[in-house]
Enzyme design. Sequence first.
Site, PDB file in Angstrom:
ATOM      1  N   ASN A   1      10.744   8.860 -29.691  1.00 59.20           N
ATOM      2  CA  ASN A   1      11.752   9.606 -30.153  1.00 59.20           C
ATOM      3  C   ASN A   1      11.741  10.973 -30.026  1.00 59.20           C
ATOM      4  OD1 ASN A   1      11.600   9.183 -32.328  1.00 59.20           O
ATOM      5  ND2 ASN A   1      13.789   9.138 -32.686  1.00 59.20           N
TER       6      ASN A   1
ATOM      7  N   GLU B   1      14.169  -3.110 -39.586  1.00 62.88           N
ATOM      8  CA  GLU B   1      14.313  -4.711 -38.966  1.00 62.88           C
ATOM      9  C   GLU B   1      13.571  -5.213 -39.729  1.00 62.88           C
ATOM     10  OE1 GLU B   1      13.979  -5.378 -34.624  1.00 62.88           O
ATOM     11  OE2 GLU B   1      15.520  -5.011 -34.448  1.00 62.88           O
TER      12      GLU B   1
ATOM     13  N   ASP C   1      10.405  15.427 -37.586  1.00 65.88           N
ATOM     14  CA  ASP C   1      11.303  14.671 -37.578  1.00 65.88           C
ATOM     15  C   ASP C   1      11.384  14.508 -38.887  1.00 65.88           C
ATOM     16  OD1 ASP C   1      12.671  11.985 -36.368  1.00 65.88           O
ATOM     17  OD2 ASP C   1       9.893  11.037 -36.470  1.00 65.88           O
ATOM     18  N   LYS C   2      12.744  13.290 -39.304  1.00 66.73           N
ATOM     19  CA  LYS C   2      12.388  13.088 -40.235  1.00 66.73           C
ATOM     20  C   LYS C   2      11.848  11.471 -40.893  1.00 66.73           C
ATOM     21  CE  LYS C   2      16.267  11.068 -42.426  1.00 66.73           C
ATOM     22  NZ  LYS C   2      15.854  10.052 -42.632  1.00 66.73           N
ATOM     23  N   THR C   3      12.513  10.284 -40.091  1.00 62.65           N
ATOM     24  CA  THR C   3      12.279   9.316 -40.259  1.00 62.65           C
ATOM     25  C   THR C   3      10.308   9.606 -40.277  1.00 62.65           C
ATOM     26  OG1 THR C   3      14.453   8.554 -39.238  1.00 62.65           O
ATOM     27  CG2 THR C   3      12.629   7.172 -39.993  1.00 62.65           C
TER      28      THR C   3
ATOM     29  N   LYS D   1      16.172  17.439 -29.227  1.00 59.76           N
ATOM     30  CA  LYS D   1      15.161  17.724 -30.051  1.00 59.76           C
ATOM     31  C   LYS D   1      14.124  18.627 -29.200  1.00 59.76           C
ATOM     32  CE  LYS D   1      14.498  13.937 -33.351  1.00 59.76           C
ATOM     33  NZ  LYS D   1      13.643  12.695 -34.188  1.00 59.76           N
TER      34      LYS D   1
ATOM     35  N   PHE E   1      18.429  -3.286 -28.342  1.00 59.99           N
ATOM     36  CA  PHE E   1      18.306  -1.908 -28.700  1.00 59.99           C
ATOM     37  C   PHE E   1      18.289  -0.615 -27.237  1.00 59.99           C
ATOM     38  CE2 PHE E   1      17.511   2.323 -30.829  1.00 59.99           C
ATOM     39  CZ  PHE E   1      18.666   2.098 -31.734  1.00 59.99           C
TER      40      PHE E   1
END
Lengths: 372, 1301
Positions: free
Chosen positions: B971, B658, B413-415, B948, B700
Amino acid sequence: MMASSYNAKEEDGHHSGAPAHGGAAAAAAKSKKPDNTAFKQQRLPAWQPILTAGTVLPAFFVIGLIFIPIGIGLFVTSNNIREFEIDYTGVDVDSPCYSCARNFSWNNTAPCLCSVDFTLEQPFESNVFMYYGLSNFYQNHRRYVKSRDDSQLYGDRSALTNPSKECEPYRMSDGQAIAPCGAIANSLFNDTLELYHIDSNGTRNTIPLVKKGIAWWTDKHVKFRNPGGNNNLTAAFRGTSKPVNWRKPVYDLDPSDPDNNGFINEDFIVWMRTAALPTFRKLYRIIQKKAVTTPTLPSGRYVLNISYNYPVLSFDGRKRMILSTISWMGGKNPFLGIAYITVGSICFFLGVVLLIIHHKYDTRNNSADIPN
Amino acid sequence: MTWRSPLAVVRDALSGQRAREKDLRNLVSNLPYEGLDRAKQPNRYFPGNAIKTTKYTVLLFIPMNLFEQFHRLANIYFVGLAILNFVPVVNAFQPEVALIPICVILSLTALKDAWEDFRRYQSDRKLNNTPCFIYSRREKQFMERRWKDVRVGDFVKVVCNEIVPADLLLLHTSDPASVCHIETANLDGETNLKQRRVVPSLCISDPELEPESFNSIVVCEKPDDNLNHFKCYVEKPDKEKVGAGIESLLLRGCTVRNTDHAVGFVVYAGHETKSMLNNHGPRYKRSKLERRLNTDVIFCVILLFVMCLVGAVGHFVWLQSLPSVPPYLVPHSAGLLDSPGLSGFYMFFTLIILLQVLIPISLYVSIELVKIGQIFFITNDIDLYDEETDSSMQCKALNITEDLGQIEYIFSDKTGTLTENKMVFRRCSIMGTEYPHKENAIRLTVLDEHESEEEVIFNQRPLPPRAGWTLDPEDTNPERKQHQPGSQRKSKVSGNAQRDAAFSSPLETEVIPDRKLLQQISGAECGGWQIDPYLDFFLALAICNTVVVSMATAQRQRVNWLSHSSQRNTPLDTLSNLVKRAGSFRHIFTSWQHTPKQSRTLSEDSVIEEDHFNPPVKTEGAGDTNGLQTCSLQTPSQCDKPAATSNKLSYEAESPDEAALVYAAKAYGFTLLARTHDSVTVRLPSGQDLEFEVLDTLAFDSNRKRMSILVRHPITRECVLYTKGADYAIMELLGTPYAEHFSGSQKNIASDTQHHLDCYAKEGLRTLCITKKVVCDEAYESWSVNRQRALAAMENREELIMETAVQLETNLSLLGATGVEDRLQESVPDTIVALREAGIQVWVLTGDKPETAVNIGYACRLLEEEDLVINMSCNNKRTCTSILDCTLEEVRRYNEDPRNVDTTPDISLVIDGRTLTMALASDLQDRFVDLAKRCRSVLCCRVTPLQKSWVVKVVREKLKVMTLAVGDGANDVNMIQAADIGIGISGQEGMQAVMASDFAISHFKHLKRLLLVHGHWCHTRLANMIIYFFYKNVAYVNLLFWYQFFCGFSGTAMIDYWLMIFFNLFFTSVPPIMFGIMDKDVSAEMLMGVPELYRTGQGAGEYTFSTFWVSILDAFYQSLVCFFVPYLAYQDSDIDVFTFGTPLNTISLFTILLHLSIEIKAWTLVHWVIMLGSVALYFIVTLAYSAICVTCNPPSNPYWILQSQMADPMFYLICIITTVVALLPRYMFHVLRNSISPSPLMQARHLDRLVPSSRDQWIKEWRTFRGGGHVKRSGLSTPTSPTLDTPVDIYPQSPTASDIT
């Protein structure tokens, strides 16, 4: 599972309060930081041998240098052992024991006698051990090996009258317990061998055969015991029956010597130590050296008198009589000496090969260029 | 307890069952029934709060544990053999003796289980005895009781920082707003605070709740395990029903925070609580090595059958060849002999019993032990420990450690995985104007370069403005200094101890405002409320989120603050206060900027910009026109106090973006002060507090990719909808540009903003668009009706809610966009380079835009400048197919071209989510995978969580490779579970990923050590251990097999059976286990320094078909030597069965142990102790056994055998030569291989022996030679454009609205 992790969290909750109270030290003490010890960090000092031609070279030469002399020593020792072997089975028609071998039955009361002549080319100098050898006799058969009762042989009275089930079917005979029970005892080797030297005059001199000291000391004194001691064996064995194949009960094995009678009869003990391989020899008698000057068995003609009781033809077996002197390494066996010499030579040779390899490749190892 | 008829008991049990099974439960207070006996208790059917997680009870432990253990096939096999041994015709040993191995194994496992169960019992007991407060009618107050005393229907009071003992329906809290904050870290790992509200309209306004007056009935559902769902209603005596949901339920295991106390009604207790229902056991995975191992066990079974068959046929032939019945054939009790055929048949089974050890049952136990040891070492590795969060490596899956050494593909994953997921506000664009925030950028660079001294800088830097600004420095400074050590310490331990603050580092929380923008705001602020987009922008930043304002770290600390508060302004607040008074204080501001001090001088830009920095002239005049008390200079005393309060605020955000935005808004003076369910309070730069009534929050979700908040503006009384979201999700919803009826300038804000967004993305920033929409009241009313209907719906609730959200989010007016930087984690580029050198393909799967992703790709050296980067992005299947074909052709040609053998740049693939979906369609899948296989790295952008996991699955199945997925957020859970190994990073985004993972680490960089060092070690250790285990069993068992040829295949064992068992259980079992845990072929430094060494483990690794069979053949050879050398030496002698077996056993011991010592790479003290200990144990045990056992073990007569053997020189001579001959080939093989063609590992071992300094020199030289030592690219600031020189470069310039639909 959950409960425990839950618990751990709960502790977290507790010590989260700690710094607020100014107890940072307490929190630090509870830190999950792993100990920085050599063991936990897998940094224990270690010896890291690397097997390369260079490092193992000396080992090969050393092995070669040690093994070859040992081998030579063993080989010479083995060669110095005098051994004579004669087969008296009586398979061939012209052999003296042929008829005895043919007309055999376990139930014969009268022993069949035969005698074999032989000549010793060389004198036997030291103590001579007289063996009987059997071939193709599978004393190591699983069911045979088990077919005994050690407690009975140990002199246990209850086992005497009620032997172990392992002895079946040689456990009871006519309602009486067999002593000694089991197939091993039942098949006791019962040939009698007598040795005569025929001197230059043609007279037969009986060679004295010592029948004690042929069994392991521990067997004779620890493992085998007569029930109720060695006095009055007949009474002690009352209520038991002899093994089916035996001609006489166990208390008559050597009536002449109470110390060699019953379960502690040494011929019996030797037989009960079941042989590891189907071709084996068992110590029968010892011929002791009489004087320093004269050989125990001088060269010349000998007669072996056999009372032929033991059948071997049913299993294609052979019976032999073996005379052998003994060294520190036991009986004659050149194998070990040859093996040592061979292995020593191979190691030496490999050492040379490694030396060459070392010279050819070793520079590369140090340059440390990892090909990839 | 009084006697009750059995019938009554049964009836009671049945009705209890019914009560528990009913869909709805009626619960009443226990208080009226207090003191009555159990039968009269209304809630007696529901379980109490005592929990029992133990599997066994003391009495039933043995049967239950046995039952459990017999679920394992291996144990059944063993028991089967033992039973077989009780069949007289086939038994090989005394039947009882055959039970020993199985008993030992079963009891070892039982011991382990018992210990684990005992631990569970202890923790249960501890939990059950935790104190809590239950209301007692007799005492008229809350009494301290134990958790286990809590029953359904009780009133329980929980105080701050206490753990909730059972699922409570919240009835009362100390909070005036009737909320209670809880932290659910124990349940889902999320550390942010959640609000729970008292059951509506039950709010008891009294300061104290009177439980005795509670006479309502609580009707709730049957318990379930959904942590986010709960439905119940409270039926008051007047038949009024009040509904309540999960927002009123305090779950067992949560911690109460920020609330003095709360009182709840127990609805579920003990095992019926949601946390207990969620309590599932550990995951079970089977490693690749174990799968291979199982096939080899099958080979062993086949081998065993062949050997037994040989024995059976041999026995038959042997019996056939006998002329008549020899005396050594023992008939059965009946005096009859079996026919040769039948004997042969029986012999088959006898031999299975005899040779059973060939199937390495104990191997499974040993592997388990080895893995426990390996995990012990991994979790104790200090290099995998993270000081900041006080967390070490966690292994959740206990049996796949060795898979870590065989990874070929990493999906990351990146984040939050590559990046810190600590968002820093970098730039923003408002109404089409870019504000670059240069000062902030400079600050970040400074911090970046002094990363290690972060805190020092933080504490030093703020001082100068203080000094420059002569408010009252004398007052504050001593206080500050006094306070500093404390605060510093706090931030150090904050990760673990103070879970209250989402961010402890000043890096993220601080933003230095852009001066131009500040000026704009202060201008705008006074301009009027309705029309200023700048104010709206910041209001949106402050409001449009789900950030919870945590009032404080903890209750206790509140006291401290009050006393300190006036002095404890952070410079930031002071700064913003200062700015408010900007005009007159301008010189101070600039003087601060220029203060030479320890920070660097500003770049020339900022100096030039200064010229544009005009003092806001209109400030004061305009301020009063609106009747607001803004823009006026306030006296320090007035302004100080509120600022101080706001300073204490800490924000709890579900996503770091946020929080970053809220902090940014705060920097501009828009401070989010409080958020409750229906209101948000924001302090304006002027110091005025605005309370917005929250009409609705459209949360969200990953489909809409945006969130909105609908508030009523306190001044204009308009309904305003603020929406923020991903640019592509927002851009298509824009209505008429807001700007048009604002300033008359007709520039297209959307396109300008889009341009800025693209720039941001290129810089690697995460972008968000902020919009506003004014909803007229009528529209709101009608929408509100729909919304309520949707919320009340029982079916399709989620869909309906989303639909209503979409209805409202149309026609938005763009306010601006923000760029938030997500900084790369420490040493991510190094790690990626190292992993790639280790032969691992790294894929990055991210939801970000391609531009952002590519940029990050370059930054983290996933992509290199000289790489051939293939961009795949297409809109339809046909182009996708053709692109794929072309690319594949191109790549193939490239690879096959002989000229390119040395010069080919590595190929990287960038693909976006839409194209990926097409490429993964079944017809293109193969081609895509083929292409991906040839690429060095693959970057997938804009992929959904499902995609993914799909990518992972496809690669894993198509290429048959070992895959590892690493991620940190919810995720990534799908992906983590799809891969062979899932690694969770315990980062900012809660613990879902960690919960789902097999291993949890705290930083991406730990992956390097985890794989390269521990993976390699675990794999080589276990592989070698397993191979050795097979070898050991075969070598030993074959001795028995060869003997069968000399005992008429009768199944005789020439070794005493006890000694045989001991041989496997004690004499030779510990060394291989130690070998599997502790052997170290190459040092950690070497493995880290030369990642190429990792390649040895990939694919089949050390444990291959050939190594297995080579060791089996070696075992055959060694057993032949071990048998036949003594055989030839003792041939035709008077040796007896068990005397013959003794040297064999001894030789085997030496051979097997020395074989192991050839394999051991590093001898530590532990090795020596265990190896020598094993030999010593053998001799001590055997000597003692032979000295004691006269008649104890009937067929064999071990008495004095070893003693007599040891008195015989032949014994030693035979032992020595046999061992030498047996080991010579293997020894020679090792020597020759190491000398002639040493493996990389061997060379590494050579290097290892050098002194560390020269070794590092070697490594360095070697690496530069390899070209691995590139100059490290300097962060994100210098992004290089990808070399897009492939013919297939159909890269969308910028995603427009039409592009996305």
